[in-house]
Design a protein around this motif. Structure first.
Motif: not given
Length: 725
Positions: A472-486
């Motif tokens: 388990s890794w404590y990491v910030d992935l909120s900055h990763v851009e993903t398509d809102p349709r997915m």
């Protein structure tokens, strides 16, 4: 005393050790002449030999070739009277004209000629339900996945172990279903035969099941380091009444018979013992003889031993049909030990036994040692991996429910609905929606997955991410851009994370695959790891494919034929359909057993340990790895379909995804603009990880529900316009 009563209360006599490796005096057989003959019986009797531990052989005193059998304290190949009747020569003797080939399995024929219970021939059948030989077991040797030359892969495949013949001591099958026929208790065997059972009490029944002179029930071990499988006795409604047991359990909370019930007291008085779970729907009774435990597993169908959600109405089947179905499950998977969850867990440890026998020069005997690449020690989870009720969590957050969500590992399957305002005009102009369902998705995620087998190691400050280390890794992935349709691949809700959180290794590795800059702030990882679940995956996969093939769904079908076969396979043999469902449930529930939670409100207080924590297979981190892998596997295919063909999901529910299309059929959905299957996308097929057609509906039906935020992936199967699988 009447003869019948004396027979059924006869003392338990067993002439072989089913628990511990043998400690044998080899005399000096290595230096003996290869063909030395001694005065000994011409034929051996069933059960008169012992098997050596894995990898240990000695030279046969008759022929000089290696053998793993020891007869009368001397290493020698076994030779039964039935083998002679078949024309099979004894080792060391010159074959005569018409002798059977040496490769013919010996033990089945031998057992058929030795005891009256095995005298009737088994009826042949083309389906798996009548399979008389156990399925081939995959090799339990772990290996790291990776690229390998084709020649190496071919050689590794060629070395896979073939199907093992049934040992004579288990010639009557792994189990028997007991029912009352014409006023007499009768045992229905898996091959269709019936034999009378003289037992009038449970203690006499257990003794009868272990007496090889009367019945030879049980099954061989599935791994050389493990133990043989104990006999299973299934008690129908008639058998339950025969032994004076109630028709159902009054205690539906504890699910056990009171300790003062006369049946339980009779067992205890006769020297039998029960496990801590007591006498419930799946009681396990055992007796200690000469320091060894000899066990019998019982199944009481009127008490709900066969879960309706898995087995349907199997408990109401005629005894012969129930014996055939459960016998096939036992041969393809393992002899049932309880619920499908318990059985799935038992299969894990049977395929990867935690200990093995190893020769100790110091003690001059075989000793039990921990086997590598197995779960052999109880370990605490990392704080982020533990469920809220765990003592590790309660120590940091004494108030129930006070742990912040960001401090808990939340690796679950994705359940997501696309907001209605993000549905495009092109999708609204389509005529239909089609649902795809991933076949046994969680089982597919176990393939080649490395999981931790040792304790977690804490790295509190900015460790470098290593995709080879499970944990388990404590990491910030909120900055990763993903398509809102997915849906977001990082959360079970499909909603983009808002800040740092705990993620399992496959999730972080997928973020790297998508091009994210990953910088963990903390980690709990396991340096000791292996593809622990690989043989478990292979066993359940092979079992599922075998049953589906008997239902007409094979791996070699083209897309059109596959869709037609899946649409109609449930019209096939009901026993096979039930069996396919049970195999899938064994996989899913076995994974759930890795993080069994306490029965809240029934004798459990927040922060107290519960019994499951004492199991070496209680491993919430492994469950998190599997679910993380399954979710990212599915997202990868959705991502490839979006980037190649511009198709985006409307809703996702665990292993089901819905798309807008102009056809009732999913075929057009699965192909790219060039008409070819999309590389890295969904593929139709029966293999775990491939997809099947879950159902289709009109676009108007879908849009009405999506406007209200309803997850149509959860509704389409019940409201489908077409047959679904």
């Amino acid at each position: 005393m009447p003869v019948a009563v004396a027979a059924e209360e006869a003392p338990l006599e067993l002439d072989f050790d089913i628990e511990d490796p043998p400690e044998l005096d080899w005399q000096n057989t290595e230096s003996s002449p290869a063909h030395t003959e001694t005065a000994e019986p011409e034929f051996d009797t069933p059960g008169s030999w012992v098997d050596l531990p894995e990898g240990v052989t000695r030279l046969c005193v008759r022929c000089g070739h290696p053998t793993s059998s020891v007869v009368g304290g001397r290493p020698r190949h076994v030779y039964l009277q039935a083998m002679a009747a078949m024309g099979m020569p004894r080792c060391g003797a010159r074959p005569t004209a018409g002798s059977a080939p040496a490769s013919v399995p010996q033990t089945d024929a031998a057992s058929a000629a030795v005891t009256p219970a095995s005298a009737a021939p088994a009826a042949a059948s083309a389906t798996a339900l009548a399979a008389a030989a156990p399925s081939a077991r995959p090799s339990a040797a772990p290996h790291r996945p990776g690229a390998a030359p084709a020649s190496r892969r071919v050689n590794r495949t060629a070395k896979k172990r073939g199907a093992k013949p049934v040992p004579p001591q288990y010639a009557d099958g792994p189990l028997a279903v007991l029912d009352v026929t014409d006023g007499a208790l009768t045992a229905h065997l898996v091959d269709g035969r019936t034999v009378p059972c003289p037992a009038k009490t449970l203690q006499a029944l257990a003794t009868w099941a272990l007496d090889k002179r009367k019945i030879r029930l049980g099954a061989a071990k599935v791994h050389d380091n493990g133990f043989d499988q104990d006999p299973l006795l299934v008690l129908t409604e008639g058998a339950v009444a025969h032994f004076g047991l109630p028709a159902d359990l009054a205690d539906q909370e504890e699910l056990r018979l009171p300790a003062d019930h006369k049946a339980v007291k009779g067992l205890i008085k006769a020297g039998w013992e029960l496990t801590k779970s007591g006498f419930g729907p799946w009681p396990r009774v055992f007796k200690r003889v000469d320091g060894k435990r000899h066990c019998v597993q019982l199944f009481l169908t009127p008490w709900g031993a066969l879960e309706d959600r898995v087995w349907g109405q199997a408990g109401d089947l005629p005894a012969g049909d129930l014996a055939r179905m459960l016998g096939t499950y036992a041969r393809l998977v393992i002899t049932p030990r309880g619920t499908v969850a318990v059985t799935g867990e038992e299969l894990m440890t049977s395929l990867r036994p935690p200990t093995k026998a190893e020769w100790s020069e110091k003690e001059n005997k075989y000793v039990s040692v921990k086997a590598p690449h197995t779960l052999h020690t109880v370990v605490d989870p990392a704080p982020c991996e533990a469920p809220d009720e765990h003592p590790v969590v309660a120590a940091d957050y004494p108030e129930e429910g006070s742990r912040p969500a960001s401090e808990a590992l939340d690796e679950e399957a994705c359940i997501w609905v696309r907001p209605a305002d993000l549905i495009t005009d092109a999708e609204r102009a389509c005529t239909h929606v089609v649902a795809l369902d991933v076949q046994v998705a969680f089982l597919a995620a176990c393939r080649r997955l490395h999981v931790g087998t040792g304790p977690a190691i804490h790295y509190p400050r900015n460790p470098a991410f290593d995709p080879e280390l499970p944990g388990s890794w404590y990491v910030d992935l909120s900055h990763v851009e993903t398509d809102p349709r997915m849906p977001s691949p990082f959360t079970s809700s499909g909603v983009r994370p808002e800040g740092p959180g705990w993620y399992a290794t496959p999730t972080v590795a997928y973020a790297v695959e998508l091009g994210a800059d990953v910088r963990p702030m903390e980690a709990w990882v396991r340096k000791i790891h292996s593809p622990y679940l690989q043989p478990w995956y292979e066993t359940l996969r092979d079992a599922y494919l075998t049953v589906m093939a008997d239902l007409g769904v094979t791996k070699d079908l083209d897309d059109e034929a596959f869709l037609a076969a899946m649409a109609s396979y449930k019209d096939g043999d009901p026993l096979l359909v039930t069996l396919a469902n049970a195999i899938k449930a064994t996989a899913k529930s076995g994974i759930g057993k890795l993080r069994q939670r306490p029965n809240m409100g029934i004798g459990h207080a927040f922060g107290d340990p519960w019994p499951a924590l004492k199991r070496v297979t209680w491993r919430p981190d492994i469950r998190a790895m599997i679910l993380s892998k399954a979710r990212t596997n599915m997202h990868r295919k959705m991502h490839n379909l979006a980037t190649t063909a511009g198709r985006y999901p409307l809703a996702v529910n665990t292993d089901c995804v819905v798309y807008a299309t102009d056809s009732l059929s999913p075929l057009s959905l699965l192909h790219g603009p060039d008409g070819q299957p999309i590389r890295g996308g969904f593929r139709l097929g029966v293999n775990p990880g491939s997809v099947k057609h879950q159902g289709s509906q009109t676009i108007d039906w879908a849009l009405d529900l999506l406007a209200d935020g309803v997850n149509i992936a959860n509704e389409i199967k019940d409201d489908s316009l077409v047959r679904v699988a």
